[in-house]
Design a protein around this motif. Structure first.
Motif, PDB file in Angstrom:
ATOM      1  N   UNK A   5       0.830  -1.204   0.000  1.00 53.17           N
ATOM      2  CA  UNK A   5       0.000   0.000   0.000  1.00 53.17           C
ATOM      3  C   UNK A   5       0.868   1.259   0.000  1.00 53.17           C
ATOM      4  N   UNK A   6       2.076   1.132  -0.561  1.00 54.35           N
ATOM      5  CA  UNK A   6       2.979   2.267  -0.630  1.00 54.35           C
ATOM      6  C   UNK A   6       3.711   2.551   0.664  1.00 54.35           C
ATOM      7  N   UNK A  22      13.374   8.908  -0.215  1.00 50.05           N
ATOM      8  CA  UNK A  22      12.779  10.217   0.018  1.00 50.05           C
ATOM      9  C   UNK A  22      13.437  11.201  -0.934  1.00 50.05           C
ATOM     10  N   UNK A  23      12.719  12.254  -1.292  1.00 49.41           N
ATOM     11  CA  UNK A  23      13.298  13.306  -2.132  1.00 49.41           C
ATOM     12  C   UNK A  23      14.547  13.882  -1.474  1.00 49.41           C
ATOM     13  N   UNK A  24      14.602  13.870  -0.157  1.00 49.54           N
ATOM     14  CA  UNK A  24      15.771  14.380   0.566  1.00 49.54           C
ATOM     15  C   UNK A  24      17.015  13.536   0.304  1.00 49.54           C
ATOM     16  N   UNK A  55      13.224  12.820  -9.472  1.00 46.14           N
ATOM     17  CA  UNK A  55      12.130  12.304 -10.302  1.00 46.14           C
ATOM     18  C   UNK A  55      12.124  10.776 -10.311  1.00 46.14           C
ATOM     19  N   UNK A  56      13.299  10.171 -10.364  1.00 45.66           N
ATOM     20  CA  UNK A  56      13.382   8.711 -10.323  1.00 45.66           C
ATOM     21  C   UNK A  56      12.876   8.185  -8.984  1.00 45.66           C
ATOM     22  N   UNK A  61       8.667   5.489  -5.794  1.00 44.75           N
ATOM     23  CA  UNK A  61       7.638   5.560  -4.747  1.00 44.75           C
ATOM     24  C   UNK A  61       6.253   5.286  -5.325  1.00 44.75           C
ATOM     25  N   UNK A  62       5.992   5.819  -6.518  1.00 44.94           N
ATOM     26  CA  UNK A  62       4.709   5.549  -7.184  1.00 44.94           C
ATOM     27  C   UNK A  62       4.576   4.053  -7.480  1.00 44.94           C
ATOM     28  N   UNK A  63       5.658   3.428  -7.906  1.00 44.83           N
ATOM     29  CA  UNK A  63       5.622   1.992  -8.184  1.00 44.83           C
ATOM     30  C   UNK A  63       5.344   1.195  -6.907  1.00 44.83           C
TER      31      UNK A  63
END
Length: 184
Positions: A5-6, A22-24, A55-56, A61-63
């Motif tokens: 569930x992400x 994380x973007x960080x 972006x990757x 994370x979307x996957x």
């Protein structure tokens, strides 16, 4: 049947922890992913900047939210990000298998960090996810990766001819696998 569930949990080892991307983490992972000694073995489009790495990370994370992939940053106790690892893909119904991937900063090679990180990943895959088979793919010339997989108990099952297409053309890939029953 396992569903993320992400939500990617933090996994703790003696010297490293696996933390959700994380973007960080983008700047540190950009440096690792684009290092010539690491990038040589990656089957990924080249990154031009830390923004591309961000972006990757968002794509990964979307996957995970779509139950396709799980990826962690490998972090030292002081917070330094030294690599990443995870399941590039997994399939439960009808297969109960996953494919792992990993990268480590060359400054940390030979110190056992990736072995510890992958031991955490394998435990999570077999116990929490319920996988029966975990695969690892690498270029046949990547002797460091092949040695690591063997040290973790993986068996080399063969060479998949022209399995991947990269900017330099089709490449063979070595297939390693570890079964749940191999660990007992």
């Amino acid at each position: 049947m396992y569903k993320s569930a992400g939500i990617i949990p933090t996994l703790y080892g003696a010297r490293v922890s696996l933390r959700p991307l994380s973007a960080a983490h983008a700047a540190a992972l950009y440096e690792i992913w684009t290092h010539p000694a690491v990038g040589l073995w990656l089957d990924a489009p080249p990154l031009a900047s830390a923004a591309d790495a961000e972006q990757l990370i968002e794509l990964l994370l979307q996957m995970s939210r779509e139950e396709e992939s799980l990826r962690w940053s490998i972090v030292l106790p002081g917070g330094e990000i030294i690599g990443s690892c995870g399941f590039n893909q997994w399939q439960l119904a009808g297969a109960y298998r996953g494919e792992l991937g990993c990268e480590l900063s060359p400054s940390c090679w030979g110190q056992g960090y990736m072995r510890e990180a992958l031991a955490l990943l394998l435990e999570f895959g077999f116990v929490t996810m319920g996988l029966n088979r975990i695969e690892a793919l690498c270029h046949p010339d990547n002797l460091r990766a092949a040695g690591l997989f063997r040290a973790l108990g993986f068996s080399e099952e063969g060479i998949m001819r022209q399995y991947r297409h990269t900017a330099s053309g089709f490449q063979d890939t070595a297939l390693f696998a570890l079964l749940r029953s191999d660990r007992t």
